[in-house]
Design a protein around this motif. Sequence first.
Motif, PDB file in Angstrom:
ATOM      1  N   UNK A 308       0.824  -1.207   0.000  1.00  0.00           N
ATOM      2  CA  UNK A 308       0.000   0.000   0.000  1.00  0.00           C
ATOM      3  C   UNK A 308       0.859   1.258   0.000  1.00  0.00           C
ATOM      4  N   UNK A 309       2.022   1.169   0.620  1.00  0.00           N
ATOM      5  CA  UNK A 309       2.903   2.347   0.650  1.00  0.00           C
ATOM      6  C   UNK A 309       3.306   2.759  -0.766  1.00  0.00           C
ATOM      7  N   UNK A 317       4.274   4.482   8.165  1.00  0.00           N
ATOM      8  CA  UNK A 317       3.774   4.899   9.473  1.00  0.00           C
ATOM      9  C   UNK A 317       2.438   5.619   9.332  1.00  0.00           C
ATOM     10  N   UNK A 318       2.250   6.369   8.227  1.00  0.00           N
ATOM     11  CA  UNK A 318       0.974   7.043   7.987  1.00  0.00           C
ATOM     12  C   UNK A 318      -0.135   6.015   7.797  1.00  0.00           C
ATOM     13  N   UNK A 319       0.168   4.963   7.044  1.00  0.00           N
ATOM     14  CA  UNK A 319      -0.818   3.898   6.818  1.00  0.00           C
ATOM     15  C   UNK A 319      -1.137   3.174   8.127  1.00  0.00           C
ATOM     16  N   UNK A 320      -0.107   2.876   8.912  1.00  0.00           N
ATOM     17  CA  UNK A 320      -0.314   2.179  10.184  1.00  0.00           C
ATOM     18  C   UNK A 320      -1.162   3.010  11.141  1.00  0.00           C
ATOM     19  N   UNK A 321      -0.886   4.305  11.207  1.00  0.00           N
ATOM     20  CA  UNK A 321      -1.683   5.181  12.076  1.00  0.00           C
ATOM     21  C   UNK A 321      -3.124   5.284  11.578  1.00  0.00           C
ATOM     22  N   UNK A 501     -14.479  10.738  -4.737  1.00  0.00           N
ATOM     23  CA  UNK A 501     -14.322  11.640  -3.601  1.00  0.00           C
ATOM     24  C   UNK A 501     -13.844  11.021  -2.308  1.00  0.00           C
ATOM     25  N   UNK A 502     -13.595   9.708  -2.290  1.00  0.00           N
ATOM     26  CA  UNK A 502     -13.086   9.059  -1.079  1.00  0.00           C
ATOM     27  C   UNK A 502     -11.575   9.276  -1.007  1.00  0.00           C
ATOM     28  N   UNK A 503     -11.056   9.704   0.141  1.00  0.00           N
ATOM     29  CA  UNK A 503      -9.609   9.932   0.259  1.00  0.00           C
ATOM     30  C   UNK A 503      -8.803   8.687  -0.112  1.00  0.00           C
ATOM     31  N   UNK A 504      -7.604   8.901  -0.608  1.00  0.00           N
ATOM     32  CA  UNK A 504      -6.766   7.807  -1.106  1.00  0.00           C
ATOM     33  C   UNK A 504      -6.573   6.724  -0.046  1.00  0.00           C
ATOM     34  N   UNK A 505      -6.187   7.094   1.156  1.00  0.00           N
ATOM     35  CA  UNK A 505      -5.912   6.093   2.191  1.00  0.00           C
ATOM     36  C   UNK A 505      -7.174   5.324   2.548  1.00  0.00           C
ATOM     37  N   UNK A 506      -8.327   6.000   2.591  1.00  0.00           N
ATOM     38  CA  UNK A 506      -9.590   5.326   2.912  1.00  0.00           C
ATOM     39  C   UNK A 506      -9.976   4.350   1.808  1.00  0.00           C
TER      40      UNK A 506
END
Length: 652
Positions: A308-309, A317-321, A501-506
């Motif tokens: 995913x990174x 770390x952003x994905x894990x959080x 419109x859904x954020x990338x990480x979501x």
Amino acid sequence: MAKDQVNLTPELDESKQAEIMAKYDREFAYRKLEGIMAKIISVVAIAWALIQLRTAAFGVFPTTIQRGQHVGFALFLVFILYPMRKSNRSNKISWYDYILAALAIVVTGYHVVYYQPIIHRAGAYTTTDIYISILAVILVIEATRRVAGPILVSVASFFLIYAYIGPMFPGLLSHRGYAIPRIATYMWMSTEAILGIPVGVSSTFIFLFLVFATFLKKTGIGNWLTDLAMGVAGGATGGPAKAAVIASASQGTISGSSVANTVGTGSVTIPLMKSIGYKSEFAAATEAAASTGGQLMPPVMGAAAFIMTEFTGLPYITIALAASIPALLYFTGIFIMVHLEAKKQGLRGLKRSELPNPFKLIKEKWFLALPIVVIVWLLIQGKTPMLAALWAIISAIAVSYIRKDTRLKVRDLFEGLEEGARSALPVAMACATAGIIVGIVTLTGLGVKFSTGILILSGGNVYLAMLFTMFASIILGMGMPTTANYIVQATIAAPVLVELGIPVIAAHLFVFYFGIVADITPPVALAAFAGSGIAGSNPFKTGVQASKLAFAAYLVPYIFATNPELVLVDTNAVELILALATALIGMYALAGAVSGYLKTNARAWERLALAAGGIMLVNPSMWSNGLGILITGIIFALQVTRAKKEETSVIL
């Protein structure tokens, strides 16, 4: 162990656990080699692990060499360790497997030896390049079939055929078609397909985290976490089931396999659940649902999280959080369901005298958790996942020497490297074959066409698009490893959700979640079936029960997709707390609707009202949340009043 203390030693010995895992997960259906071949495989696996550690310490090789040698080691080991047919229980290596292993060395060695000439040819490939490429594609597909099953191979084969006969497809799917030499060389000689991003991540981050997980298990942290969970929650109402949820959540830092987690933790928790009155199906389903969520739990999570990174461009770390709160919601949902079921059936917990003392466990072996602290701290400090994993491995070895009973011997170190390499085989091959799919999508422009198709079918409605994506992820996940499933969906479906419109990480966590949920979704609920093998329950009924218990898994992705505050996107503390509070209330309401119990048995109309209130709390709007809370509050008050009347009538 105290005289009255419950025995937390697994009722299944290691051979029985291995048998159950091999039955339900091809990853564990390998040959048990002896003699000289066993030693050769150990040497090869350890050499592979040492090369990976070397790249973490001193830097990676050029791209195609780094990825090529990674696939080469994996191919060689798969052909020697895994028989052509899963049903083949013989530990004898067939003559043709030796030939396939030798060919694996040839095709990957060709990439390494002729690295510079291949680059200089810049697409003007020779006849030898073409034949080597065709052979490499065949070897990758066959190795993947052996270690991951036929579904992923069937999907990849379809995509290869699609690239060849493109003009025969109708409408949006049609394209000009490509010749076999073009397809084969694009698959093997470029860095866009087999040696693309998925294998790139497997050959760097994923391998090291798998070795880290192996060394954690070697130190005994898995048993310690299970004992600790039992000591903390075992005495509560339905205690062993709650302990199973807590233990499985913590095991997510160790195991990325739903089946392995179910068998490992379940060998302790399932018999204990049955001992206090839980039905076999419910006990197995509880463990399966909780264990499946282990892949969602930071800091390690499943292998797909590392990929995913690359797809999102976000630091790990952003994905894990971002995954932390959804994971909390997932396990909270299962915990609530277990609690309500225990209350409904009047199930007690274990006696405190029967349980381990959690304070004593922490005092004696608190240091086992230090490697996890190290990896999280390094990631927060901005270190690369490779470097963080390397130091975490070193720290896991170092802390084992604090106590004699956790101390790793030299033999354990070599075994840890070998087991880590073995655990990387299904991931490496899944990434390689998923790379074929990604490569065809890129070559033919299918990604854009697929996105257009979903947009047309959904009419631009984000909820319909999410629904289509959910079904696609679950169906693919029923026979495809989570890693490969995520790669396919990240390539094809996630961009559609982002466009709506859904954020990338979501969007990426959305497809990641539903790929994992396939392990407890009938008819192919592998984790549930593994749990049923321990509990002696009906496998299909166990799968259905696991799906009911893990309703949160089906709900949580919709919650964070429509409430991006829960994945820490453009939020503040107040917004986050409000979103989390409404999500938890909504899950409590839906748990009551599914189980038919809050404070007492719910009537049919109360269950419908709770379901409506819970769904309203998924919607981020204020009026919807307010109405949902009101409905849930009214039903809760009615239940409390009726429960008191029932209690009074029983006393009288």
